[in-house]
Design a protein around this motif. Structure first.
Motif, PDB file in Angstrom:
ATOM      1  N   GLN A  49       4.875  -5.101 -64.415  1.00  0.00           N
ATOM      2  CA  GLN A  49       3.823  -5.614 -63.528  1.00  0.00           C
ATOM      3  C   GLN A  49       3.711  -7.131 -63.662  1.00  0.00           C
ATOM      4  O   GLN A  49       3.565  -7.843 -62.675  1.00  0.00           O
ATOM      5  CB  GLN A  49       2.478  -4.951 -63.853  1.00  0.00           C
ATOM      6  CG  GLN A  49       1.347  -5.376 -62.940  1.00  0.00           C
ATOM      7  CD  GLN A  49       1.581  -4.988 -61.496  1.00  0.00           C
ATOM      8  OE1 GLN A  49       1.845  -3.824 -61.191  1.00  0.00           O
ATOM      9  NE2 GLN A  49       1.527  -5.950 -60.597  1.00  0.00           N
ATOM     10  N   ILE A  50       3.797  -7.631 -64.886  1.00  0.00           N
ATOM     11  CA  ILE A  50       3.736  -9.081 -65.124  1.00  0.00           C
ATOM     12  C   ILE A  50       4.908  -9.770 -64.423  1.00  0.00           C
ATOM     13  O   ILE A  50       4.725 -10.806 -63.773  1.00  0.00           O
ATOM     14  CB  ILE A  50       3.737  -9.388 -66.640  1.00  0.00           C
ATOM     15  CG1 ILE A  50       2.419  -8.954 -67.260  1.00  0.00           C
ATOM     16  CG2 ILE A  50       3.985 -10.872 -66.894  1.00  0.00           C
ATOM     17  CD1 ILE A  50       2.391  -9.003 -68.779  1.00  0.00           C
ATOM     18  N   THR A  52       6.510  -8.732 -61.786  1.00  0.00           N
ATOM     19  CA  THR A  52       6.240  -8.688 -60.349  1.00  0.00           C
ATOM     20  C   THR A  52       5.292  -9.809 -59.952  1.00  0.00           C
ATOM     21  O   THR A  52       5.520 -10.515 -58.959  1.00  0.00           O
ATOM     22  CB  THR A  52       5.634  -7.320 -59.956  1.00  0.00           C
ATOM     23  OG1 THR A  52       6.542  -6.291 -60.321  1.00  0.00           O
ATOM     24  CG2 THR A  52       5.324  -7.247 -58.470  1.00  0.00           C
ATOM     25  N   TRP A  53       4.223  -9.980 -60.716  1.00  0.00           N
ATOM     26  CA  TRP A  53       3.250 -11.031 -60.405  1.00  0.00           C
ATOM     27  C   TRP A  53       3.855 -12.418 -60.573  1.00  0.00           C
ATOM     28  O   TRP A  53       3.548 -13.336 -59.808  1.00  0.00           O
ATOM     29  CB  TRP A  53       2.014 -10.880 -61.269  1.00  0.00           C
ATOM     30  CG  TRP A  53       1.139  -9.728 -60.873  1.00  0.00           C
ATOM     31  CD1 TRP A  53       1.097  -9.095 -59.663  1.00  0.00           C
ATOM     32  CD2 TRP A  53       0.175  -9.073 -61.677  1.00  0.00           C
ATOM     33  NE1 TRP A  53       0.174  -8.089 -59.677  1.00  0.00           N
ATOM     34  CE2 TRP A  53      -0.411  -8.057 -60.906  1.00  0.00           C
ATOM     35  CE3 TRP A  53      -0.241  -9.234 -62.990  1.00  0.00           C
ATOM     36  CZ2 TRP A  53      -1.405  -7.226 -61.390  1.00  0.00           C
ATOM     37  CZ3 TRP A  53      -1.244  -8.406 -63.478  1.00  0.00           C
ATOM     38  CH2 TRP A  53      -1.816  -7.410 -62.682  1.00  0.00           C
ATOM     39  N   GLN A  54       4.700 -12.603 -61.577  1.00  0.00           N
ATOM     40  CA  GLN A  54       5.348 -13.902 -61.769  1.00  0.00           C
ATOM     41  C   GLN A  54       6.288 -14.221 -60.616  1.00  0.00           C
ATOM     42  O   GLN A  54       6.343 -15.361 -60.147  1.00  0.00           O
ATOM     43  CB  GLN A  54       6.091 -13.945 -63.110  1.00  0.00           C
ATOM     44  CG  GLN A  54       5.174 -14.077 -64.291  1.00  0.00           C
ATOM     45  CD  GLN A  54       5.905 -14.035 -65.631  1.00  0.00           C
ATOM     46  OE1 GLN A  54       6.978 -13.467 -65.743  1.00  0.00           O
ATOM     47  NE2 GLN A  54       5.288 -14.628 -66.643  1.00  0.00           N
ATOM     48  N   GLU A  56       5.988 -13.075 -57.549  1.00  0.00           N
ATOM     49  CA  GLU A  56       5.096 -13.366 -56.426  1.00  0.00           C
ATOM     50  C   GLU A  56       4.587 -14.805 -56.504  1.00  0.00           C
ATOM     51  O   GLU A  56       4.578 -15.534 -55.501  1.00  0.00           O
ATOM     52  CB  GLU A  56       3.918 -12.383 -56.446  1.00  0.00           C
ATOM     53  CG  GLU A  56       2.865 -12.601 -55.402  1.00  0.00           C
ATOM     54  CD  GLU A  56       1.673 -11.676 -55.607  1.00  0.00           C
ATOM     55  OE1 GLU A  56       0.538 -12.183 -55.593  1.00  0.00           O
ATOM     56  OE2 GLU A  56       1.879 -10.464 -55.790  1.00  0.00           O
ATOM     57  N   LEU A  57       4.199 -15.216 -57.682  1.00  0.00           N
ATOM     58  CA  LEU A  57       3.685 -16.572 -57.883  1.00  0.00           C
ATOM     59  C   LEU A  57       4.790 -17.612 -57.670  1.00  0.00           C
ATOM     60  O   LEU A  57       4.543 -18.669 -57.072  1.00  0.00           O
ATOM     61  CB  LEU A  57       3.093 -16.696 -59.284  1.00  0.00           C
ATOM     62  CG  LEU A  57       2.161 -17.865 -59.542  1.00  0.00           C
ATOM     63  CD1 LEU A  57       0.980 -17.857 -58.589  1.00  0.00           C
ATOM     64  CD2 LEU A  57       1.666 -17.854 -60.973  1.00  0.00           C
ATOM     65  N   THR A 100      -4.662 -17.374 -57.406  1.00  0.00           N
ATOM     66  CA  THR A 100      -3.830 -16.239 -57.828  1.00  0.00           C
ATOM     67  C   THR A 100      -3.479 -16.351 -59.307  1.00  0.00           C
ATOM     68  O   THR A 100      -3.553 -15.365 -60.043  1.00  0.00           O
ATOM     69  CB  THR A 100      -2.534 -16.175 -56.983  1.00  0.00           C
ATOM     70  OG1 THR A 100      -2.889 -16.058 -55.604  1.00  0.00           O
ATOM     71  CG2 THR A 100      -1.665 -14.999 -57.387  1.00  0.00           C
ATOM     72  N   THR A 101      -3.125 -17.561 -59.740  1.00  0.00           N
ATOM     73  CA  THR A 101      -2.788 -17.774 -61.153  1.00  0.00           C
ATOM     74  C   THR A 101      -3.978 -17.437 -62.038  1.00  0.00           C
ATOM     75  O   THR A 101      -3.839 -16.748 -63.055  1.00  0.00           O
ATOM     76  CB  THR A 101      -2.355 -19.241 -61.386  1.00  0.00           C
ATOM     77  OG1 THR A 101      -1.244 -19.532 -60.551  1.00  0.00           O
ATOM     78  CG2 THR A 101      -1.989 -19.472 -62.837  1.00  0.00           C
ATOM     79  N   ARG A 104      -4.764 -13.548 -61.977  1.00  0.00           N
ATOM     80  CA  ARG A 104      -3.778 -12.705 -62.635  1.00  0.00           C
ATOM     81  C   ARG A 104      -3.557 -13.084 -64.094  1.00  0.00           C
ATOM     82  O   ARG A 104      -3.477 -12.230 -64.955  1.00  0.00           O
ATOM     83  CB  ARG A 104      -2.440 -12.786 -61.884  1.00  0.00           C
ATOM     84  CG  ARG A 104      -2.528 -12.311 -60.453  1.00  0.00           C
ATOM     85  CD  ARG A 104      -2.121 -10.859 -60.326  1.00  0.00           C
ATOM     86  NE  ARG A 104      -2.501 -10.251 -59.081  1.00  0.00           N
ATOM     87  CZ  ARG A 104      -1.859 -10.362 -57.933  1.00  0.00           C
ATOM     88  NH1 ARG A 104      -0.774 -11.083 -57.862  1.00  0.00           N
ATOM     89  NH2 ARG A 104      -2.292  -9.737 -56.871  1.00  0.00           N
ATOM     90  N   GLU A 110      -6.286 -10.255 -64.611  1.00  0.00           N
ATOM     91  CA  GLU A 110      -5.852  -8.859 -64.540  1.00  0.00           C
ATOM     92  C   GLU A 110      -4.943  -8.484 -65.709  1.00  0.00           C
ATOM     93  O   GLU A 110      -5.005  -7.355 -66.199  1.00  0.00           O
ATOM     94  CB  GLU A 110      -5.136  -8.611 -63.204  1.00  0.00           C
ATOM     95  CG  GLU A 110      -6.071  -8.666 -62.001  1.00  0.00           C
ATOM     96  CD  GLU A 110      -5.345  -8.415 -60.698  1.00  0.00           C
ATOM     97  OE1 GLU A 110      -4.603  -7.408 -60.609  1.00  0.00           O
ATOM     98  OE2 GLU A 110      -5.516  -9.224 -59.775  1.00  0.00           O
TER      99      GLU A 110
END
Length: 186
Positions: A49-50, A52-54, A56-57, A100-101, A104, A110
């Motif tokens: 998940q991390i 994925t978020w990275q 995205e960022l 977002t940063t 998350r 999150e």
């Protein structure tokens, strides 16, 4: 005979001291977590998940860099509302990246919440297991090697109240002296 009595007394005191000594246990919670397959699976899901978020960022950051560069190069050609609209678009994208940063990856983000939710059930399991070992082995104190703290202890080994008593006793004695000193001045 005198030496025999001294040796016997010494041995008796030594044995008495050993029998009354507190038993201390040490655990390494990181080692325990590392050996739990369920924890490793949950940690792998969290890391996915991390990632994925990275990603995205990083995509947002790339888009921002591209739009900012395009805006800077076209800035002289734009007029009035077009200039304001493109500038607002770049600023909004920058604000979106910061938001977002923070949401998350921030202190209360999150990831922090997910990690707490991930670790909590395992910490509860470890706590129950430590309590079982603590009681079964008659330990006085259990220390966590990983966190350098006391996990559990018998109340009789906690001297916090006695230390506080000494501290407060000194404070109350000073207060009494100051009050009696101020009364005699009046």
């Amino acid at each position: 005979m005198k030496n025999f009595k001294i040796i016997l007394t010494s041995v008796f005191l030594l044995l008495f001291g050993i029998s009354n000594a507190q038993k201390i246990g040490v655990v390494d919670t990181d080692y325990i977590l590392d050996k739990l397959p369920q924890y490793k699976e949950a940690e792998a899901r969290l890391n996915a998940q991390i990632d994925t978020w990275q990603t995205e960022l990083q995509n947002l950051q790339s888009e921002y860099e591209r739009k900012r560069a395009a805006f800077e190069s076209e800035k002289v050609l734009l007029i009035g509302d077009q200039l304001k609209l493109r500038e607002k678009e770049v600023l909004d994208l920058e604000k979106n990246i910061k938001t977002t940063t923070s949401l998350r990856f921030g202190n209360n983000g999150e990831i922090t919440k997910l990690r707490a939710n991930l670790v909590q059930p395992f910490q509860d399991q470890i706590w129950r297991a430590i309590e079982t070992v603590y009681q079964k082995n008659g330990l006085g104190i259990v220390l966590d090697k990983t966190r350098d703290n006391v996990i559990i202890q018998q109340k009789r080994y906690d001297y916090s109240d006695k230390v506080l008593e000494v501290l407060l006793k000194g404070t109350t004695s000073k207060d009494k002296k100051e009050k009696s000193g101020s009364r005699s001045k009046n």
